[in-house]
Design an enzyme around this catalytic site. Structure first.
Site, PDB file in Angstrom:
ATOM      1  N   GLU A 123       0.856  -1.117   0.133  1.00 42.20           N
ATOM      2  CA  GLU A 123       0.326   0.295   0.158  1.00 42.20           C
ATOM      3  C   GLU A 123       1.075   1.360   0.055  1.00 42.20           C
ATOM      4  O   GLU A 123       0.537   2.025   1.000  1.00 42.20           O
ATOM      5  CB  GLU A 123      -1.154   0.464   1.186  1.00 42.20           C
TER       6      GLU A 123
ATOM      7  N   THR B 172       5.406   2.039  -0.345  1.00 44.41           N
ATOM      8  CA  THR B 172       6.439   2.125   0.525  1.00 44.41           C
ATOM      9  C   THR B 172       6.922   2.595   1.565  1.00 44.41           C
ATOM     10  O   THR B 172       5.851   4.312   1.469  1.00 44.41           O
ATOM     11  CB  THR B 172       7.623   1.659  -0.172  1.00 44.41           C
TER      12      THR B 172
HETATM   13  N1  COS Z   1      -5.243  13.102  -3.896  1.00 39.94           N
HETATM   14  C1  COS Z   1      -5.798  13.213  -5.453  1.00 39.94           C
HETATM   15  N2  COS Z   1      -4.986  13.973  -5.907  1.00 39.94           N
HETATM   16  C2  COS Z   1      -4.428  13.389  -6.427  1.00 39.94           C
HETATM   17  C3  COS Z   1      -3.458  12.919  -4.975  1.00 39.94           C
HETATM   18  C4  COS Z   1      -4.051  11.860  -3.896  1.00 39.94           C
HETATM   19  N3  COS Z   1      -3.881  11.429  -2.612  1.00 39.94           N
HETATM   20  N4  COS Z   1      -1.818  11.495  -5.129  1.00 39.94           N
HETATM   21  C5  COS Z   1      -1.519  12.736  -6.967  1.00 39.94           C
HETATM   22  N5  COS Z   1      -3.027  13.398  -7.451  1.00 39.94           N
HETATM   23  C6  COS Z   1      -3.382  13.603  -8.381  1.00 39.94           C
HETATM   24  C7  COS Z   1      -2.074  14.995  -8.279  1.00 39.94           C
HETATM   25  O1  COS Z   1      -2.723  15.895  -8.069  1.00 39.94           O
HETATM   26  C8  COS Z   1      -2.163  15.189  -9.788  1.00 39.94           C
HETATM   27  O2  COS Z   1      -2.762  15.616 -10.219  1.00 39.94           O
HETATM   28  P1  COS Z   1      -3.252  16.782 -11.198  1.00 39.94           P
HETATM   29  O3  COS Z   1      -2.555  16.027 -12.974  1.00 39.94           O
HETATM   30  O4  COS Z   1      -3.615  17.388 -11.677  1.00 39.94           O
HETATM   31  O5  COS Z   1      -2.165  18.208 -11.933  1.00 39.94           O
HETATM   32  C9  COS Z   1      -2.198  14.137 -10.077  1.00 39.94           C
HETATM   33  O6  COS Z   1      -2.312  13.072  -9.074  1.00 39.94           O
HETATM   34  C10 COS Z   1      -0.431  13.062 -11.218  1.00 39.94           C
HETATM   35  O7  COS Z   1      -0.011  12.976  -9.424  1.00 39.94           O
HETATM   36  P2  COS Z   1       1.711  13.054  -9.582  1.00 39.94           P
HETATM   37  O8  COS Z   1       2.923  13.351 -10.183  1.00 39.94           O
HETATM   38  O9  COS Z   1       1.773  13.539  -8.078  1.00 39.94           O
HETATM   39  O10 COS Z   1       1.713  11.432  -9.656  1.00 39.94           O
HETATM   40  P3  COS Z   1       2.644  10.485  -9.569  1.00 39.94           P
HETATM   41  O11 COS Z   1       3.090   9.930 -10.946  1.00 39.94           O
HETATM   42  O12 COS Z   1       4.958  11.410  -9.262  1.00 39.94           O
HETATM   43  O13 COS Z   1       2.946   9.857  -8.405  1.00 39.94           O
HETATM   44  C11 COS Z   1       2.767   9.094  -6.143  1.00 39.94           C
HETATM   45  C12 COS Z   1       2.584  10.205  -7.291  1.00 39.94           C
HETATM   46  C13 COS Z   1       4.484   8.512  -5.953  1.00 39.94           C
HETATM   47  C14 COS Z   1       2.381   9.759  -5.046  1.00 39.94           C
HETATM   48  C15 COS Z   1       1.807   7.634  -6.487  1.00 39.94           C
HETATM   49  O14 COS Z   1       1.913   7.611  -7.716  1.00 39.94           O
HETATM   50  C16 COS Z   1       1.514   6.569  -5.117  1.00 39.94           C
HETATM   51  O15 COS Z   1       1.154   7.112  -4.593  1.00 39.94           O
HETATM   52  N6  COS Z   1       2.522   6.155  -5.714  1.00 39.94           N
HETATM   53  C17 COS Z   1       2.448   4.779  -4.526  1.00 39.94           C
HETATM   54  C18 COS Z   1       1.555   3.536  -4.999  1.00 39.94           C
HETATM   55  C19 COS Z   1       1.454   2.381  -3.959  1.00 39.94           C
HETATM   56  O16 COS Z   1       0.606   2.963  -3.073  1.00 39.94           O
HETATM   57  N7  COS Z   1       1.495   1.166  -4.490  1.00 39.94           N
HETATM   58  C20 COS Z   1       0.955   0.250  -4.148  1.00 39.94           C
HETATM   59  C21 COS Z   1       0.438  -0.563  -4.083  1.00 39.94           C
HETATM   60  S1  COS Z   1      -1.459  -0.405  -4.212  1.00 39.94           S
HETATM   61  S2  COS Z   1      -2.021  -1.416  -3.080  1.00 39.94           S
END
Ligand code: COS
Length: 385
Positions: free
Chosen positions: A363, A365
């Site tokens: 969920e 890292t």
């Molecule tokens: N709530 C609402 N919107 C969100 C958000 C959140 N928590 N996090 C990101 N967004 C939105 C951003 O605002 C952005 O919107 P715009 O395109 O309108 O600017 C969009 O989503 C993309 O966000 P960002 O550029 O930050 O995306 P990244 O690809 O850089 O990734 C992380 C961000 C690393 C935080 C994300 O990929 C992540 O959470 N990765 C981990 C995933 C995970 O938990 N995997 C485990 C398996 S699932 S059980």
């Protein structure tokens, strides 16, 4: 410590504690060794209405919130994180429907989920998309009234056991994160099959499989929200579920701590129980202090979420990272205090230590959690200027 829980919250805690002690503790070792899904325990949790804890009453649930869910997860995790993962993954899979589903989707799916009749799983991760959630390659193409889904999801908790799957696929790859969409797919849909059961270090009572979609057709009404909303659905789902992973870290830490105290009172070295030695007392004191700090954080973040707060990314990431790092530290130190005995399978702490490791990984890292917190700090600082 008194966390000022309501009478109802105490009732939930005591009920889950009783189930954990009577139904989980006696079988946890066997479930771990046989790598067996805890269907019998899932049935008991269903009979006690615990699958409906966080589901609104109008859809057959108990209408409680994040705090009640975390309390239940904490109690189960104290006994077995494999069991608590099987239970909590259900909430993870349900959040997309709860947060973004249409009224029809909620009416169709939530009552069965609340009753524990059908388990749910969430499918985001792929071979090349873990931390980089926007890197998914599974596609969903609209053809007439159906979406045709192709691709493979990896390491999916409850995969194969669940009946309902909420998954993320790309409807428009060129748009990156904004080209992802979320779908509901039911087990048994032609073109949807499962890969082999994974063999894991810990949480062996929980089942992990690949989801394989080969031109799998689902009605276009199975989309959650709108096309292009999938990344937001995934992020908001993870924001809602991460406090629960923290509760797993808290629970396993509490369980390991109690085992260490029990052992240290009995184990005699140099003519005294080892608990009388300051070296051991200091380790136990740190464990106890940090456990209370984690509980205080998880309960306050849960209350914040339940108050209807909109942006919970930073707080839920903090709860997850703090309590799961703690889970790893406390279980490792419990093994240390118990020495050779702790390392043997005769005591539960070696399993607890193996189980705790995944909490720092799944969920999101704990490195990603720190990124999320860092990004939010930057946003806050920019607003203050
Ligand atoms: N709530 C609402 N919107 C969100 C958000 C959140 N928590 N996090 C990101 N967004 C939105 C951003 O605002 C952005 O919107 P715009 O395109 O309108 O600017 C969009 O989503 C993309 O966000 P960002 O550029 O930050 O995306 P990244 O690809 O850089 O990734 C992380 C961000 C690393 C935080 C994300 O990929 C992540 O959470 N990765 C981990 C995933 C995970 O938990 N995997 C485990 C398996 S699932 S059980």
């Amino acid at each position: 410590m008194d966390y000022f829980l309501t009478e109802e919250q105490i009732m939930i805690r005591d009920l889950v504690r009783q189930i954990a002690e009577e139904k989980v503790v006696p079988v946890r070792e066997e479930l771990d060794e046989k790598e067996e899904f805890p269907w019998e325990i899932m049935r008991v949790l269903a009979q006690s209405d615990l699958f409906g804890l966080f589901i609104p009453e109008q859809y057959g649930g108990l209408g409680k919130g994040c705090l009640e869910l975390c309390i239940a997860v904490e109690e189960l995790s104290k006994a077995c994180v494999g069991v608590s993962t099987s239970y909590a993954a259900n909430a993870l899979g349900t959040f997309p429907i709860l947060l973004f589903g249409s009224e029809e989707q909620k009416k169709k799916y939530l009552p069965d989920i609340a009753a524990g009749k059908r388990l749910v799983a969430f499918g985001l991760t792929e071979a090349n998309a873990g931390s980089d959630a926007a890197g998914i390659q599974t596609t969903a193409k609209l053809q007439g009234d159906e979406y045709v889904i192709s691709g493979t999801k990896q390491w999916i908790t409850n995969g194969g056991e669940a009946e309902i799957y909420t998954i993320i696929a790309m409807t428009d790859r060129a748009k990156g994160a904004r080209g992802a969409s979320a779908f509901i797919i039911e087990k048994g849909t032609p073109g949807f099959s499962f890969g082999k059961k994974e063999r894991k270090m810990g949480i062996r009572a929980s089942v992990t499989r690949e989801l394989v979609f080969d031109n799998c057709r689902v009605p276009k009404t199975n989309i959650i929200g709108r096309e292009g909303m999938g990344f937001i659905v995934a992020m908001k789902t993870l924001d809602s579920s991460r406090t629960g992973v923290g509760a797993q870290g808290l629970g396993v830490a509490q369980g390991a701590f109690e085992e260490a105290v029990k052992f240290a009172r009995q184990r005699v070295q140099f003519g005294h129980p080892i608990i009388s030695f300051q070296a051991i007392q200091h380790m136990l004191a740190d464990m106890a202090t940090e456990i209370e700090a984690a509980r205080a954080l998880i309960y306050s973040v849960s209350r914040y979420i339940d108050s209807g707060a909109k942006d919970i990314s930073k707080e839920s990431a903090m709860a997850k990272v703090f309590a799961t790092d703690l889970g790893m530290r406390v279980t490792t130190n419990a093994v240390q205090i118990m020495g050779g005995s702790g390392y043997m399978r005769d005591y539960p702490v070696e399993k607890m230590m193996r189980d705790a490791k995944i909490l720092q990984i799944y969920e999101g890292t704990n490195q990603i959690q720190r990124n999320v917190i860092g990004q939010e700090l930057i946003k806050e600082a920019a607003k203050k200027k």
